[in-house]
Design an enzyme around this catalytic site. Structure first.
Site, PDB file in Angstrom:
ATOM      1  N   GLY A  15       0.812  -1.224   0.000  1.00 43.32           N
ATOM      2  CA  GLY A  15       0.000   0.000   0.000  1.00 43.32           C
ATOM      3  C   GLY A  15       0.839   1.266   0.000  1.00 43.32           C
ATOM      4  N   ARG A  41      -4.853 -11.281  -1.463  1.00 44.12           N
ATOM      5  CA  ARG A  41      -4.688 -10.944  -2.883  1.00 44.12           C
ATOM      6  C   ARG A  41      -3.212 -11.005  -3.301  1.00 44.12           C
ATOM      7  NH1 ARG A  41      -3.199  -6.906  -5.964  1.00 44.12           N
ATOM      8  NH2 ARG A  41      -2.407  -5.678  -4.214  1.00 44.12           N
ATOM      9  N   ARG A 111      -5.037   3.538  18.661  1.00 47.38           N
ATOM     10  CA  ARG A 111      -4.431   4.801  19.123  1.00 47.38           C
ATOM     11  C   ARG A 111      -4.989   5.346  20.429  1.00 47.38           C
ATOM     12  NH1 ARG A 111      -5.031   7.841  13.454  1.00 47.38           N
ATOM     13  NH2 ARG A 111      -3.314   6.842  12.342  1.00 47.38           N
ATOM     14  N   CYS A 150      -2.225  11.688  10.145  1.00 47.37           N
ATOM     15  CA  CYS A 150      -1.221  12.516   9.452  1.00 47.37           C
ATOM     16  C   CYS A 150      -1.425  14.023   9.646  1.00 47.37           C
ATOM     17  CB  CYS A 150      -1.204  12.177   7.965  1.00 47.37           C
ATOM     18  SG  CYS A 150      -2.834  11.893   7.268  1.00 47.37           S
ATOM     19  N   HIS A 243      -0.069  17.835   3.343  1.00 48.67           N
ATOM     20  CA  HIS A 243      -1.268  18.458   3.918  1.00 48.67           C
ATOM     21  C   HIS A 243      -0.936  19.890   4.339  1.00 48.67           C
ATOM     22  CE1 HIS A 243      -2.994  14.588   3.733  1.00 48.67           C
ATOM     23  NE2 HIS A 243      -3.024  14.249   5.004  1.00 48.67           N
ATOM     24  N   ASN A 328       2.421  13.992   4.282  1.00 50.43           N
ATOM     25  CA  ASN A 328       1.498  13.092   4.981  1.00 50.43           C
ATOM     26  C   ASN A 328       1.935  11.642   5.002  1.00 50.43           C
ATOM     27  OD1 ASN A 328       0.680  13.782   2.151  1.00 50.43           O
ATOM     28  ND2 ASN A 328      -0.652  12.011   2.423  1.00 50.43           N
TER      29      ASN A 328
HETATM   30  P1  NAP Z   1      -3.587   1.406   1.082  1.00 51.18           P
HETATM   31  O1  NAP Z   1      -2.736   2.076   0.065  1.00 51.18           O
HETATM   32  O2  NAP Z   1      -5.000   1.076   0.725  1.00 51.18           O
HETATM   33  O3  NAP Z   1      -2.833   0.028   1.505  1.00 51.18           O
HETATM   34  C1  NAP Z   1      -3.426  -0.945   2.322  1.00 51.18           C
HETATM   35  C2  NAP Z   1      -2.468  -2.127   2.527  1.00 51.18           C
HETATM   36  O4  NAP Z   1      -3.039  -3.071   3.443  1.00 51.18           O
HETATM   37  C3  NAP Z   1      -2.155  -2.926   1.260  1.00 51.18           C
HETATM   38  O5  NAP Z   1      -0.822  -3.400   1.358  1.00 51.18           O
HETATM   39  C4  NAP Z   1      -3.113  -4.117   1.355  1.00 51.18           C
HETATM   40  O6  NAP Z   1      -2.634  -5.276   0.693  1.00 51.18           O
HETATM   41  C5  NAP Z   1      -3.068  -4.368   2.836  1.00 51.18           C
HETATM   42  N1  NAP Z   1      -4.224  -5.128   3.317  1.00 51.18           N
HETATM   43  C6  NAP Z   1      -5.531  -4.912   3.074  1.00 51.18           C
HETATM   44  N2  NAP Z   1      -6.276  -5.842   3.713  1.00 51.18           N
HETATM   45  C7  NAP Z   1      -5.407  -6.669   4.353  1.00 51.18           C
HETATM   46  C8  NAP Z   1      -5.550  -7.829   5.153  1.00 51.18           C
HETATM   47  N3  NAP Z   1      -6.763  -8.357   5.420  1.00 51.18           N
HETATM   48  N4  NAP Z   1      -4.437  -8.410   5.667  1.00 51.18           N
HETATM   49  C9  NAP Z   1      -3.215  -7.910   5.387  1.00 51.18           C
HETATM   50  N5  NAP Z   1      -3.008  -6.814   4.618  1.00 51.18           N
HETATM   51  C10 NAP Z   1      -4.093  -6.202   4.115  1.00 51.18           C
HETATM   52  O7  NAP Z   1      -3.675   2.255   2.417  1.00 51.18           O
HETATM   53  P2  NAP Z   1      -2.610   3.359   3.014  1.00 51.18           P
HETATM   54  O8  NAP Z   1      -2.892   4.720   2.531  1.00 51.18           O
HETATM   55  O9  NAP Z   1      -1.247   2.788   2.838  1.00 51.18           O
HETATM   56  O10 NAP Z   1      -3.023   3.377   4.568  1.00 51.18           O
HETATM   57  C11 NAP Z   1      -2.688   2.306   5.428  1.00 51.18           C
HETATM   58  C12 NAP Z   1      -3.020   2.689   6.867  1.00 51.18           C
HETATM   59  O11 NAP Z   1      -2.226   3.815   7.262  1.00 51.18           O
HETATM   60  C13 NAP Z   1      -4.485   3.095   7.069  1.00 51.18           C
HETATM   61  O12 NAP Z   1      -4.917   2.609   8.309  1.00 51.18           O
HETATM   62  C14 NAP Z   1      -4.423   4.613   7.042  1.00 51.18           C
HETATM   63  O13 NAP Z   1      -5.487   5.201   7.754  1.00 51.18           O
HETATM   64  C15 NAP Z   1      -3.075   4.872   7.727  1.00 51.18           C
HETATM   65  N6  NAP Z   1      -2.458   6.167   7.402  1.00 51.18           N
HETATM   66  C16 NAP Z   1      -2.351   6.571   6.104  1.00 51.18           C
HETATM   67  C17 NAP Z   1      -1.742   7.809   5.829  1.00 51.18           C
HETATM   68  C18 NAP Z   1      -1.577   8.327   4.418  1.00 51.18           C
HETATM   69  O14 NAP Z   1      -1.171   9.503   4.271  1.00 51.18           O
HETATM   70  N7  NAP Z   1      -1.851   7.525   3.374  1.00 51.18           N
HETATM   71  C19 NAP Z   1      -1.257   8.589   6.858  1.00 51.18           C
HETATM   72  C20 NAP Z   1      -1.366   8.138   8.181  1.00 51.18           C
HETATM   73  C21 NAP Z   1      -1.961   6.924   8.413  1.00 51.18           C
HETATM   74  P3  NAP Z   1      -3.112  -5.712  -0.810  1.00 51.18           P
HETATM   75  O15 NAP Z   1      -2.349  -4.865  -1.772  1.00 51.18           O
HETATM   76  O16 NAP Z   1      -2.704  -7.154  -0.862  1.00 51.18           O
HETATM   77  O17 NAP Z   1      -4.595  -5.508  -0.878  1.00 51.18           O
END
Ligand code: NAP
Length: 352
Positions: A15, A41, A111, A150, A243, A328
């Site tokens: 991700g 997946r 958290r 973030c 952000h 972020n």
């Molecule tokens: P993302 O791009 O949608 O990535 C999600 C990841 O989780 C992918 O690697 C996915 O794998 C995996 N996943 C989904 N379901 C799963 C399962 N059942 N078991 C194991 N792995 C699984 O999301 P993201 O933006 O990286 O965000 C991830 C987390 O960080 C979230 O909780 C978000 O709120 C937090 N966060 C994000 C940010 C930001 O700026 N993006 C900032 C702070 C915090 P597959 O590819 O195999 O589906």
């Protein structure tokens, strides 16, 4: 050549946040990426087959041929950096912590729990004392620490020096948040181009509650919330990374914009004293131009680990206002987790 670095796992490795972890951990002096975990997946595939690499430069060579593990795998790593969606993180992170792993999580799930530290090393490193309480409460060999949402991460980095110098009474913040904060594929492009979306689910609540936990204390085994009020408006804007936040503040005592700028400029804390590898030399960087900070120009300041502040000026309503900008997915997510893990190592808190 032997590699004595500490083995770490990345959960949600395919991700947005997972890829940032992998990018920031390549060539890390203390940690080595040893295990990658994603959903069913991706499990069983080579990382390079399971992942569309969306960051600049190449996917790091060291991870290309690693096989992605299923979330139920028994991990061998000392630390698990979690970038899992909150819907699945609870059970997975809990199991790993019970099994003796230090889980360093980006996810919202744990958290606000009363024995889980929500850490920004420059702000509340003393909250790590909650790890002992957590292990005693839950009978775990490992533990969970978290970093914040973030947008609140960057806000709190700027509020902390002001709280210490002048006290805080009221904070009003309006965010303009990048699309990468919504993961991939995130917000549909037709909703985002030529548009501003004035709603991000749960974001305002996270800002209002997480700030209070981080800027409060940990005393006699319990968290005290900070005693000021905070109101947040959160908006999604068509920016890729970074952000921006417009902040108005009522301080606890009189301060001019020059006093506030001097306070930001001189702010240094434990990560800088300890020389942690990911610590920015300046956690808050002040820009003096009328039209800064801007995401395109300023998000990579201090390798994306600083909050960049500008336009510090009087506010006729609350007394003082400024604009801040922060990356972020670096300081707001993966970089924050890595800095937390560096602090855990420096304090001798990682499992043996
Ligand atoms: P993302 O791009 O949608 O990535 C999600 C990841 O989780 C992918 O690697 C996915 O794998 C995996 N996943 C989904 N379901 C799963 C399962 N059942 N078991 C194991 N792995 C699984 O999301 P993201 O933006 O990286 O965000 C991830 C987390 O960080 C979230 O909780 C978000 O709120 C937090 N966060 C994000 C940010 C930001 O700026 N993006 C900032 C702070 C915090 P597959 O590819 O195999 O589906």
């Amino acid at each position: 050549m032997s590699d004595n670095r500490i083995p770490v796992a990345v959960l949600g490795a395919t991700g947005n946040v997972g890829q940032r972890f992998i990018q920031l951990l390549q060539d890390h002096p203390w940690f080595r990426v040893a295990e990658l975990v994603a959903s069913e997946r991706s499990a069983g595939k080579k990382f390079s087959d399971a992942t569309v690499w969306r960051l600049g430069a190449e996917m790091p060579e060291a991870v290309r041929d690693m096989t992605v593990l299923d979330y139920s795998a028994d991990l061998q790593s000392v630390v698990a950096f979690s970038g899992l969606p909150s819907e699945v993180a609870g059970e997975i992170e809990t199991r790993l912590a019970a099994n003796g792993i230090a889980v360093v999580s980006n996810t919202a799930t744990h958290r606000m729990e009363p024995d889980v530290p929500l850490i920004i090393p420059e702000v509340n490193a003393d909250h790590l004392a909650a790890i002992k309480t957590q292990q005693a409460n839950r009978g775990w060999k490992g533990f969970i620490t978290t970093n914040s949402n973030c947008s609140v991460m960057h806000l709190v980095l700027t509020l902390k020096p002001l709280q210490d110098a002048f006290g805080l009474k009221k904070v009003l913040v309006t965010t303009m948040q990048a699309v990468s904060g919504a993961g991939y594929p995130g917000v549909p492009s037709l909703d985002m181009i030529d548009n501003v979306v004035p709603y991000i689910g749960s974001e305002e609540e996270k800002m209002e509650t997480e700030a209070m936990k981080m800027l409060g204390g940990f005393v006699d085994g319990a968290f005290n919330t900070a005693d000021f009020v905070l109101s947040a408006h959160c908006n999604r804007v068509p920016v890729r990374d970074g952000h921006t936040e417009c902040v108005s503040i009522e301080l606890g005592s009189d301060a001019t914009p020059a006093d506030v700028i001097a306070t930001f400029e001189s702010f240094r804390a434990l990560p800088q004293e300890l020389g942690l590898p990911s610590a920015p030399a300046r956690p808050v960087v002040v820009r003096y131009e009328d039209n800064r900070p801007q995401p395109q120009l300023d998000r990579d300041t201090e390798r994306g680990m600083a909050s960049v502040v500008g336009r510090v000026r009087p506010c006729p309503v609350l007394g003082l206002k400024y604009v801040l900008l922060g990356h972020n997915t670096i300081r707001g997510a993966a970089g924050a987790g890595i800095l937390n893990a560096e602090l855990l190592k420096a304090k001798g808190l990682l499992p043996a």
